[in-house]
Design an enzyme around this catalytic site. Structure first.
Site, PDB file in Angstrom:
ATOM      1  N   HIS A   1       0.877  -1.168   0.000  1.00 44.60           N
ATOM      2  CA  HIS A   1       0.000   0.000   0.000  1.00 44.60           C
ATOM      3  C   HIS A   1       0.912   1.215   0.000  1.00 44.60           C
ATOM      4  CE1 HIS A   1      -3.167  -2.799   1.867  1.00 44.60           C
ATOM      5  NE2 HIS A   1      -3.401  -2.657   0.574  1.00 44.60           N
TER       6      HIS A   1
ATOM      7  N   GLU B   1       1.512   3.494   2.993  1.00 46.28           N
ATOM      8  CA  GLU B   1       1.950   2.937   4.279  1.00 46.28           C
ATOM      9  C   GLU B   1       3.473   2.837   4.228  1.00 46.28           C
ATOM     10  OE1 GLU B   1      -2.309   0.607   4.467  1.00 46.28           O
ATOM     11  OE2 GLU B   1      -0.478  -0.578   4.580  1.00 46.28           O
TER      12      GLU B   1
ATOM     13  N   HIS C   1       2.866  -3.311   6.703  1.00 42.89           N
ATOM     14  CA  HIS C   1       1.804  -2.327   6.451  1.00 42.89           C
ATOM     15  C   HIS C   1       1.797  -1.264   7.547  1.00 42.89           C
ATOM     16  CE1 HIS C   1      -0.584  -4.590   3.308  1.00 42.89           C
ATOM     17  NE2 HIS C   1       0.317  -5.481   3.670  1.00 42.89           N
TER      18      HIS C   1
ATOM     19  N   GLU D   1       1.406  -4.737  10.921  1.00 44.52           N
ATOM     20  CA  GLU D   1       0.938  -3.347  10.929  1.00 44.52           C
ATOM     21  C   GLU D   1       1.846  -2.608  11.906  1.00 44.52           C
ATOM     22  OE1 GLU D   1      -1.582  -2.215   9.099  1.00 44.52           O
ATOM     23  OE2 GLU D   1      -2.405  -4.116   8.384  1.00 44.52           O
TER      24      GLU D   1
HETATM   25 ZN    ZN Z   1      -1.846  -1.954   4.191  1.00 47.00          ZN
END
Ligand code: ZN
Ligand code: NAG
Ligand code: NAG
Ligand code: NAG
Ligand code: NAG
Ligand code: NAG
Length: 450
Positions: A90, A93, A197, A288
């Protein structure tokens, strides 16, 4: 004699100048050109322990760089497992992208100095892709913690929804970045991986999608290797002081010990981690790393501090479990042999590579290994994997089969797993398995994190 000594002094002086200096990578965002320059400098300065290559191009023609680090960076060696980190799929990110550049810097400058890192690099081939979505990163106009352009690729496809899905048909147009990664996964026998992420603080493990047979009625979706995945997620989260608390972001999320099953958090189709586990024989989790997707540069040193130990310790987990080769009676390695643990069958059975090698990530304990040469009876062996030592090697066990490789045509065929919703074929599959609650939540949550 004198002249020669003088020449030697001169040579030493030159060598001194040519020796790599500490790279001293700065803590700021590196756009494509800067990142490329850094990677190329590292590849030049540390040519014996690195290998830089591009696995393909983004929609806009930017290279998808991978730097391989290890004692034998250029090619696979029998017994040395392949590990990978992929960040920035992404594009908005951004923490993972910079962390991987710092990880590269740390690994190459520690080799030969830090015994632990040296052993890790001697025993592991580490593939690092700082950005899977360089177009998305460049498309971010005004960096924001939550709402950015640049999540998708240039065609605005979310790359973490763009892989084949094992649970349902996802008719998406497969993007160049996705295809490049799918091709890459076929060229190496990856054993362990993580994709990085942002937007939350948690280590999330497969599955991200599910059916009744994987536990979806209970609002989770578990693999037969759930103990290993929990251990992997815990290895990462427990070394990150903020992630382990589970509730440090201001969005009311609370993850006990900083880990979660992907589906239990929220289901998604076509994700990369499920694809890795099901079709590439590679255990992957989703990390994350920051509540804010695109934090200010001044924060980057704190993220590096919080994640450095986790990033290193996670790579070491590639040496969990058992590994070895399968041979015929004349000592030729046998490819495409199914090697699995009884009671943890994978929906696409895990098979030996062209060197006859297998790797199975397992926690210490007793297992029955089922080795099956297609067309022959299964060969069952009980093994005990001892408590983990810091030995940088999985437990080693080779198998020899009383047959000849050449005489067996089954081995020549390529038994790749079909790209269909495989789990639909499972006995307990039913189309109406998803908790209806998710039907409302998914569109909202969908946008934000993994
Ligand atoms: Zn992501
Ligand atoms: C590579 O070596 C040069 C010259 O020794 C040095 O200036 C530079 O910082 C090094 N770069 C990296 C990334 O290691
Ligand atoms: C790593 O490998 C190099 C090259 O084979 C060897 O010289 C060195 O002793 C090894 N170091 C460790 C700590 O294993
Ligand atoms: C897949 O989508 C394309 C267009 O996005 C459409 O033309 C095609 O019919 C779809 N196929 C299936 C099997 O749904
Ligand atoms: C061993 O594995 C083969 C191939 O996946 C499978 O057909 C067979 O049922 C397994 N046998 C046992 C006893 O688990
Ligand atoms: C470490 O690994 C080597 C080879 O993989 C093995 O021979 C040795 O017994 C192991 N040592 C320990 C302490 O487990």
């Amino acid at each position: 004699m004198r002249a020669r000594a003088g020449n030697m002094d001169f040579a030493c002086l030159w060598l001194g100048l040519l020796l790599p200096l500490a790279a001293a990578l700065d803590f700021r965002y590196h756009h494509q050109e800067d990142m490329e320059a850094f990677l190329k400098r590292v590849a030049q300065n540390y040519s014996s322990i690195t290998h830089l290559h591009s696995i393909g191009k983004s929609v806009r023609g930017r290279n998808l760089w991978v730097l391989v680090v290890g004692q034998f960076p250029k090619e696979h060696r029998v017994g040395i497992p392949e590990f990978k980190y992929v960040a920035n799929m992404h594009g908005d990110e951004t923490v993972g992208r910079e962390l991987l550049l710092h990880l590269i810097d740390y690994l190459v400058t520690s080799y030969g100095k830090d015994p632990d890192i040296t052993k890790l690099m001697n025993s592991t081939r580490i593939h690092i892709m700082p950005s899977m979505n360089p177009d998305g990163f460049e498309a971010v106009k005004k960096p924001d913690c939550f709402y950015n352009s640049g999540r998708g690729n240039y065609n605005e496809y979310d790359l973490n929804r763009n892989f084949p899905d094992a649970f349902e048909h996802n008719n998406v147009s497969r993007q160049p970045e996705t295809l490049a990664v799918m091709k890459w996964l076929k060229t190496e026998t990856f054993v362990l991986s993580a994709n990085l992420h942002g937007g939350a603080l948690v280590a999330s493990y497969p599955f991200d999608n599910g059916v009744q047979a994987t536990g979806a009625l209970l609002s989770r979706s578990l693999t037969p290797d759930d103990d290993v995945f929990q251990h992997l997620a815990h290895t990462y989260a427990s070394r990150n002081p903020n992630m382990m608390k589970g509730d440090q972001c201001k969005n009311k999320m609370n993850f006990p010990n900083g880990i979660t099953n992907g589906y239990a958090w929220y289901p998604l189709q076509g994700g990369m981690q499920d694809f890795n586990y099901i079709w590439a024989q590679c255990f992957e989790i989703t990390l994350e790393l920051s509540c804010c997707k695109y934090p200010r540069e001044e924060k980057l040193p704190y993220f590096w501090n919080d994640n450095k130990a986790s990033l290193i310790e996670y790579i070491k987990q590639v040496h969990l479990g058992i590994k070895g080769q399968v041979f015929d009676q004349s000592g030729n390695p046998l490819p495409n042999v199914i090697v699995e643990v009884q009671d943890r069958k994978h929906i696409c059975p895990y098979r030996t590579n062209k060197f006859g090698e297998y790797y199975l990530l397992l926690l210490p304990g007793s297992y029955v290994i089922n080795v099956t040469v297609p067309g022959h009876d299964p060969h069952l062996t009980k093994i005990v994997i001892p408590e983990k030592s810091q030995n940088f090697s999985a437990f080693k066990k080779d198998f020899i089969f009383p047959l000849r490789r050449q005489s067996d045509s089954v081995l020549v065929s390529n038994p790749s797993c079909p790209l269909v919703p495989l789990y639909r074929a499972m006995p307990s599959y039913s189309a109406a398995t998803k908790p209806s609650l998710f039907l409302f939540l998914v569109p909202l949550l969908h946008m934000f994190f993994k």
